[in-house]
Scaffold this active site. Structure first.
Site, PDB file in Angstrom:
ATOM      1  N   GLY A  12       0.857  -1.448   0.141  1.00 46.04           N
ATOM      2  CA  GLY A  12      -0.023  -0.110  -0.314  1.00 46.04           C
ATOM      3  C   GLY A  12       0.753   1.152   0.325  1.00 46.04           C
ATOM      4  O   GLY A  12       1.874   0.955  -0.089  1.00 46.04           O
ATOM      5  N   ARG A  14       3.027   4.327   1.195  1.00 43.39           N
ATOM      6  CA  ARG A  14       3.746   4.439   2.413  1.00 43.39           C
ATOM      7  C   ARG A  14       3.852   3.139   3.418  1.00 43.39           C
ATOM      8  O   ARG A  14       4.704   3.090   4.352  1.00 43.39           O
ATOM      9  CB  ARG A  14       3.412   5.371   3.094  1.00 43.39           C
ATOM     10  CG  ARG A  14       3.235   6.573   3.113  1.00 43.39           C
ATOM     11  CD  ARG A  14       4.762   7.176   2.595  1.00 43.39           C
ATOM     12  NE  ARG A  14       5.289   8.858   1.787  1.00 43.39           N
ATOM     13  CZ  ARG A  14       5.629   9.198   1.403  1.00 43.39           C
ATOM     14  NH1 ARG A  14       6.460   8.077  -0.147  1.00 43.39           N
ATOM     15  NH2 ARG A  14       5.871  10.179   0.787  1.00 43.39           N
ATOM     16  N   SER A  15       4.372   1.872   2.717  1.00 45.18           N
ATOM     17  CA  SER A  15       4.494   0.800   2.762  1.00 45.18           C
ATOM     18  C   SER A  15       5.209   0.109   3.067  1.00 45.18           C
ATOM     19  O   SER A  15       5.963  -0.734   3.682  1.00 45.18           O
ATOM     20  CB  SER A  15       3.270  -0.604   1.921  1.00 45.18           C
ATOM     21  OG  SER A  15       3.771  -0.769   0.662  1.00 45.18           O
ATOM     22  N   GLY A  16       6.217   1.220   2.569  1.00 44.50           N
ATOM     23  CA  GLY A  16       8.095   0.696   2.190  1.00 44.50           C
ATOM     24  C   GLY A  16       8.244   0.032   1.493  1.00 44.50           C
ATOM     25  O   GLY A  16       9.629  -0.607   0.915  1.00 44.50           O
ATOM     26  N   LYS A  17       7.596   0.023  -0.184  1.00 41.08           N
ATOM     27  CA  LYS A  17       7.879  -0.795  -1.354  1.00 41.08           C
ATOM     28  C   LYS A  17       9.080  -0.156  -2.186  1.00 41.08           C
ATOM     29  O   LYS A  17       9.360  -1.544  -2.615  1.00 41.08           O
ATOM     30  CB  LYS A  17       6.180  -1.405  -1.820  1.00 41.08           C
ATOM     31  CG  LYS A  17       6.023  -0.556  -2.317  1.00 41.08           C
ATOM     32  CD  LYS A  17       4.712  -0.273  -3.080  1.00 41.08           C
ATOM     33  CE  LYS A  17       4.139   1.048  -3.428  1.00 41.08           C
ATOM     34  NZ  LYS A  17       4.078   1.713  -2.374  1.00 41.08           N
ATOM     35  N   ALA A  42       6.550   7.984 -13.010  1.00 40.32           N
ATOM     36  CA  ALA A  42       5.926   9.166 -12.950  1.00 40.32           C
ATOM     37  C   ALA A  42       6.718  10.130 -13.336  1.00 40.32           C
ATOM     38  O   ALA A  42       7.760  10.936 -13.248  1.00 40.32           O
ATOM     39  CB  ALA A  42       6.259   9.819 -11.747  1.00 40.32           C
ATOM     40  N   HIS A  57      12.297  10.476  -3.454  1.00 41.82           N
ATOM     41  CA  HIS A  57      12.867   9.028  -4.535  1.00 41.82           C
ATOM     42  C   HIS A  57      14.271   9.484  -4.748  1.00 41.82           C
ATOM     43  O   HIS A  57      15.356   8.411  -5.102  1.00 41.82           O
ATOM     44  CB  HIS A  57      11.690   8.855  -5.591  1.00 41.82           C
ATOM     45  CG  HIS A  57      10.618   8.057  -4.795  1.00 41.82           C
ATOM     46  ND1 HIS A  57      10.543   6.144  -5.157  1.00 41.82           N
ATOM     47  CD2 HIS A  57       9.732   8.512  -3.958  1.00 41.82           C
ATOM     48  CE1 HIS A  57       9.565   6.128  -4.480  1.00 41.82           C
ATOM     49  NE2 HIS A  57       8.430   7.000  -4.327  1.00 41.82           N
ATOM     50  N   ARG A  58      14.269  10.376  -5.774  1.00 35.14           N
ATOM     51  CA  ARG A  58      15.531  10.856  -6.529  1.00 35.14           C
ATOM     52  C   ARG A  58      16.044  11.136  -5.406  1.00 35.14           C
ATOM     53  O   ARG A  58      17.505  10.475  -5.628  1.00 35.14           O
ATOM     54  CB  ARG A  58      15.574  11.956  -6.918  1.00 35.14           C
ATOM     55  CG  ARG A  58      14.794  11.918  -8.580  1.00 35.14           C
ATOM     56  CD  ARG A  58      14.326  13.495  -9.048  1.00 35.14           C
ATOM     57  NE  ARG A  58      14.097  12.863 -10.438  1.00 35.14           N
ATOM     58  CZ  ARG A  58      12.967  13.903 -11.163  1.00 35.14           C
ATOM     59  NH1 ARG A  58      13.195  15.189 -10.301  1.00 35.14           N
ATOM     60  NH2 ARG A  58      12.554  14.064 -11.534  1.00 35.14           N
ATOM     61  N   ARG A  60      16.581   9.654  -2.887  1.00 31.29           N
ATOM     62  CA  ARG A  60      17.296   8.293  -1.842  1.00 31.29           C
ATOM     63  C   ARG A  60      18.732   7.300  -3.087  1.00 31.29           C
ATOM     64  O   ARG A  60      19.141   6.514  -2.437  1.00 31.29           O
ATOM     65  CB  ARG A  60      15.982   7.736  -1.812  1.00 31.29           C
ATOM     66  CG  ARG A  60      15.971   6.525  -0.450  1.00 31.29           C
ATOM     67  CD  ARG A  60      14.410   5.941   0.359  1.00 31.29           C
ATOM     68  NE  ARG A  60      13.976   5.631  -1.449  1.00 31.29           N
ATOM     69  CZ  ARG A  60      12.955   5.458  -0.759  1.00 31.29           C
ATOM     70  NH1 ARG A  60      12.231   5.976   0.438  1.00 31.29           N
ATOM     71  NH2 ARG A  60      11.793   4.791  -1.640  1.00 31.29           N
TER      72      ARG A  60
END
Length: 196
Positions: A12, A14-17, A42, A57-58, A60
């Site tokens: 889901g 913010r599940s950490g996927k 995206a 995301h970038r 990280r």
């Protein structure tokens, strides 16, 4: 037919996927001999909040990863990156399918005059994606949301999206050697060696 080296990570919001998938890719790419190609789906932030998500995301991701922004042509992006040694990370199917069903700047046509679903190329693009994953020589990690666990959404277009994503997730999971469901940052093995 051999099973591709495909890992599917679901969860889901913010599940950490994404973080988990990135850790898997880092483990695979322990040397420059096996680089990572990160295929981002995206393309358009749309608003400040989503732009902040993309920036997170970038920030990280390791700087040496090759980044490919794939629009509707995700199957071709996978095929282009598939050299047999690069670990390919696709993040995520959820946004890709949203862009296929409802391209930016276009109004979706939900029904034709006979009240049938309007023709589009969604099925063809999902077939092409499945074929690209099945043919892959490189290890591939695919991320997607599991959104079908709630109530049936209101609105025909939203229901169609939930249904199509559920079908797509099933197709990718059937191909995958490993399927992991992320729950509150914890990986739960659904399919694979650790599930036995």
């Amino acid at each position: 037919m051999t099973t591709p080296d495909l890992t599917f990570v679901l969860g889901g919001a913010r599940s950490g996927k994404s973080r988990y998938a990135e850790q898997l890719a880092l483990a695979r790419a322990s040397s420059p001999a096996q680089p990572v190609t990160y295929i981002a789906t995206a393309l358009d932030a749309g608003d400040d909040e989503f732009a902040a998500r993309i920036a997170h995301h970038r920030a990280r991701r390791p700087a040496h990863w090759r980044i490919v922004e794939a629009g509707a042509e995700l199957a071709q992006a996978i095929a282009d990156a598939d050299d047999g040694r690069t670990c390919i990370l696709v993040d995520c199917l959820t946004l890709w399918l949203a862009n296929v069903i409802c391209p930016a700047g276009a109004e979706p046509t939900e029904r034709n005059e006979r009240n049938e679903p309007a023709p589009d190329d969604c099925a063809a693009r999902m077939d092409a994606l499945e074929a690209a994953l099945a043919r892959a020589r490189s290890p591939v990690i695919v991320v997607s949301n599991e959104i079908g666990m709630g109530v049936v959404p209101m609105g025909a277009m939203t229901r169609r999206y939930v249904d199509e994503l559920g079908r797509l997730n099933q197709r990718v999971a059937a191909l995958a050697r490993e399927v992991t469901m992320m729950v509150a940052g914890l990986p739960m093995t659904v399919k694979g060696e650790r599930a036995r």
